[in-house]
Design an enzyme around this catalytic site. Structure first.
Site, PDB file in Angstrom:
ATOM      1  N   ASP A   1      -5.136   0.343   6.323  1.00 10.85           N
ATOM      2  CA  ASP A   1      -5.887   0.069   7.560  1.00 10.85           C
ATOM      3  C   ASP A   1      -7.010   1.077   7.762  1.00 10.85           C
ATOM      4  O   ASP A   1      -8.142   0.714   8.078  1.00 10.85           O
ATOM      5  CB  ASP A   1      -4.947   0.111   8.776  1.00 10.85           C
ATOM      6  CG  ASP A   1      -3.784  -0.852   8.628  1.00 10.85           C
ATOM      7  OD1 ASP A   1      -3.827  -1.700   7.723  1.00 10.85           O
ATOM      8  OD2 ASP A   1      -2.828  -0.736   9.416  1.00 10.85           O
TER       9      ASP A   1
ATOM     10  N   ASP B   1       0.812  -1.239   0.000  1.00 16.02           N
ATOM     11  CA  ASP B   1       0.000   0.000   0.000  1.00 16.02           C
ATOM     12  C   ASP B   1       0.832   1.271   0.000  1.00 16.02           C
ATOM     13  O   ASP B   1       0.306   2.341  -0.281  1.00 16.02           O
ATOM     14  CB  ASP B   1      -1.048   0.002   1.128  1.00 16.02           C
ATOM     15  CG  ASP B   1      -0.465   0.064   2.527  1.00 16.02           C
ATOM     16  OD1 ASP B   1       0.736  -0.205   2.713  1.00 16.02           O
ATOM     17  OD2 ASP B   1      -1.242   0.395   3.454  1.00 16.02           O
TER      18      ASP B   1
ATOM     19  N   GLY C   1      -2.525  -5.430  20.684  1.00 19.12           N
ATOM     20  CA  GLY C   1      -1.294  -5.857  20.019  1.00 19.12           C
ATOM     21  C   GLY C   1      -1.499  -6.927  18.963  1.00 19.12           C
ATOM     22  O   GLY C   1      -0.545  -7.551  18.509  1.00 19.12           O
TER      23      GLY C   1
ATOM     24  N   LEU D   1      -4.698  -6.119  14.333  1.00 22.74           N
ATOM     25  CA  LEU D   1      -5.979  -6.038  13.620  1.00 22.74           C
ATOM     26  C   LEU D   1      -6.469  -4.591  13.572  1.00 22.74           C
ATOM     27  O   LEU D   1      -7.652  -4.313  13.451  1.00 22.74           O
ATOM     28  CB  LEU D   1      -7.018  -6.959  14.277  1.00 22.74           C
ATOM     29  CG  LEU D   1      -6.630  -8.445  14.315  1.00 22.74           C
ATOM     30  CD1 LEU D   1      -7.654  -9.263  15.108  1.00 22.74           C
ATOM     31  CD2 LEU D   1      -6.482  -9.026  12.901  1.00 22.74           C
TER      32      LEU D   1
ATOM     33  N   TYR E   1       9.238  -1.388  10.241  1.00 23.13           N
ATOM     34  CA  TYR E   1       8.297  -1.016   9.170  1.00 23.13           C
ATOM     35  C   TYR E   1       8.845   0.176   8.383  1.00 23.13           C
ATOM     36  O   TYR E   1       8.885   0.159   7.154  1.00 23.13           O
ATOM     37  CB  TYR E   1       6.945  -0.657   9.802  1.00 23.13           C
ATOM     38  CG  TYR E   1       5.864  -0.337   8.793  1.00 23.13           C
ATOM     39  CD1 TYR E   1       4.969  -1.313   8.381  1.00 23.13           C
ATOM     40  CD2 TYR E   1       5.744   0.950   8.244  1.00 23.13           C
ATOM     41  CE1 TYR E   1       3.971  -1.027   7.453  1.00 23.13           C
ATOM     42  CE2 TYR E   1       4.762   1.240   7.319  1.00 23.13           C
ATOM     43  CZ  TYR E   1       3.873   0.259   6.926  1.00 23.13           C
ATOM     44  OH  TYR E   1       2.903   0.546   6.006  1.00 23.13           O
TER      45      TYR E   1
HETATM   46  C1  GLA Z   1       0.472  -1.998   8.528  1.00 23.71           C
HETATM   47  C2  GLA Z   1       0.272  -0.621   7.888  1.00 23.71           C
HETATM   48  C3  GLA Z   1      -0.464  -0.730   6.559  1.00 23.71           C
HETATM   49  C4  GLA Z   1       0.196  -1.766   5.646  1.00 23.71           C
HETATM   50  C5  GLA Z   1       0.450  -3.073   6.399  1.00 23.71           C
HETATM   51  C6  GLA Z   1       1.245  -4.048   5.582  1.00 23.71           C
HETATM   52  O1  GLA Z   1      -0.767  -2.548   8.884  1.00 23.71           O
HETATM   53  O2  GLA Z   1      -0.443   0.222   8.762  1.00 23.71           O
HETATM   54  O3  GLA Z   1      -0.505   0.541   5.933  1.00 23.71           O
HETATM   55  O4  GLA Z   1       1.382  -1.268   5.080  1.00 23.71           O
HETATM   56  O5  GLA Z   1       1.127  -2.871   7.614  1.00 23.71           O
HETATM   57  O6  GLA Z   1       0.539  -4.450   4.455  1.00 23.71           O
END
Ligand code: GLA
Length: 397
Positions: free
Chosen positions: A183, A45, A133, A136, A233
């Site tokens: 998300d 994304d 944690g 979700l 991340y």
């Molecule tokens: C987290 C981020 C999303 C996406 C996912 C991986 O949930 O908040 O924006 O990048 O990781 O797909």
């Protein structure tokens, strides 16, 4: 909070807590925004690729009303951190702030930054039934919920896509987490029994029915406590940005996911570092898998959908390197069970949950077999949730 608790009971608790905190419930209104699970399309994304998440029926609830002064007050029924936090509308800058209220405060700050000025403050009681944690998207649901509360209490004219963008902007710029939009979009735009096929390059989307007749969507929580999500991340994201720059020297592309796997094979030598090349490869192949998976679902070919889920996990494990032993045990044990159509880690990774599609009559075996092996290998228990796909934010009357 128990994820199976009926909504009516949650509302009763919320009202009681609101009254205890703020005196009475006169004029206060109740709202909900969902968490999400992503079926396929992971770490695409922020690379202009496709994702395929759905909103869940679990999420975050709030009771809220305006105040006659400049104060904002939050109280939460969940969590181990300080539960009651206040702030003035005149002191919203992120500097010096920390903790869970960064999520709702960031949304207020973003509204104001976009010219939607709150004439007075508000007070809000919050509770949620997304396991802490679990990955979700409890934070995205709190962001979308806050946006929806502001829209409703002050009459701001914002649609669901704008709420999603505000949530993402706030998380990027207030919380310093460089997440993509998946998300917040899934929470703000959810539709019952449908997954959202979203192209993150231009935010075009369609809804695809997910009617798993004779099957269940099972989310399994690693319950892993210590996760390094944010920094790792952000590192992955910079690797992708660097890889994109190197590829742009050779091809006129805007995003990594503009490339097909075939085009990538021709161009990949432009990425100098081997590790970075694998990160880019994941994003491009995962985007391609997502397109194939949605097509398979539309053709009623769940077997192919499941196979692509499994391949997604392998790519996240080996190329993107965002899985961990806990997630691998859950996915790999699931693959051994007849009746498991597909299983993969879902969300950012490094812990959190897997998502699996399981035949109704294999759910008990899945729970038992995966649960036993997990406990033996990892040393503590996994949790199993049979989840349902729900709608976006709403007011509860
Ligand atoms: C987290 C981020 C999303 C996406 C996912 C991986 O949930 O908040 O924006 O990048 O990781 O797909």
């Amino acid at each position: 909070m128990d994820i199976d608790k009926p909504e009516q009971e949650i509302l009763e608790e919320l009202k009681e807590a609101f009254a205890a905190q703020y005196g009475d419930t006169q004029g206060a209104r109740c709202f909900f925004a969902p968490g999400r699970v992503n079926l396929i399309g992971e770490h695409t994304d922020y690379n202009g690729g496709h994702v395929f998440p759905c909103a869940l029926t679990i999420g975050t609830y709030a009771m809220a009303r305006r105040r006659g002064d400049r104060e904002i007050r939050f109280h939460s029924l969940n969590g181990s951190e300080e539960r009651y936090i206040t702030c003035s509308l005149d002191d919203l800058e992120p500097e010096g702030k920390s903790g869970w209220t960064m999520y709702p405060l960031g949304v207020v700050w973003t509204f104001q930054g976009q010219g939607m000025i709150l004439p007075e403050g508000f007070e809000m009681e919050i509770c949620g039934n997304i396991p802490a944690g679990s990955g979700l998207s409890s934070s995205a649901s709190l962001e979308v919920l806050t946006g929806f509360v502001l829209k409703s209490l002050y009459g701001f004219d914002v649609d669901g896509v704008t709420l999603a963008k505000i949530g993402q902007y706030s998380e990027n710029n207030y919380n310093g987490m460089q997440c993509g939009i998946m998300d917040q979009f899934a929470s703000a735009m959810g539709l019952k029994d449908h997954a959202i096929f979203l192209n993150t390059a231009d935010l075009s989307y369609t809804y695809a029915p997910v009617l798993l007749e004779g099957k269940k969507l099972v989310v399994t929580n690693t319950n892993k406590k210590h996760r390094l999500t944010d920094s790792a991340y952000n590192d992955r994201r910079s690797s992708c940005e660097q890889a994109l720059k190197e590829l742009q020297a050779a091809a006129p592309i805007e995003n990594l996911c503009d490339l097909t796997p075939e085009q990538f094979t021709v161009l990949e030598s432009n990425i100098r570092d081997e590790d970075r090349r694998r990160k880019a490869k994941h994003a491009i192949y995962e985007n391609y898998r997502t397109l194939q998976a949605v097509e398979a679902l539309q053709n009623g070919d769940l077997a192919t959908f499941g196979q692509l889920m499994n391949e997604s996990h392998i790519s996240l494990r080996d190329d993107y390197e965002v899985s961990c032993e806990e997630l691998d045990v859950l996915a790999e044990e699931a693959w051994k069970i007849p009746g498991v159509i597909g299983a993969r880690m879902t969300g950012g990774g490094f812990g959190g949950c897997t998502v699996a599609i399981v035949d109704d009559d294999a759910v008990e075996t899945y729970r038992k077999q995966v649960g036993e092996v997990y406990l033996k290998r990892i040393g503590y228990e996994a949790s199993f949730y049979v989840v349902s796909i729900g709608g976006g934010p709403r007011e509860l009357k």
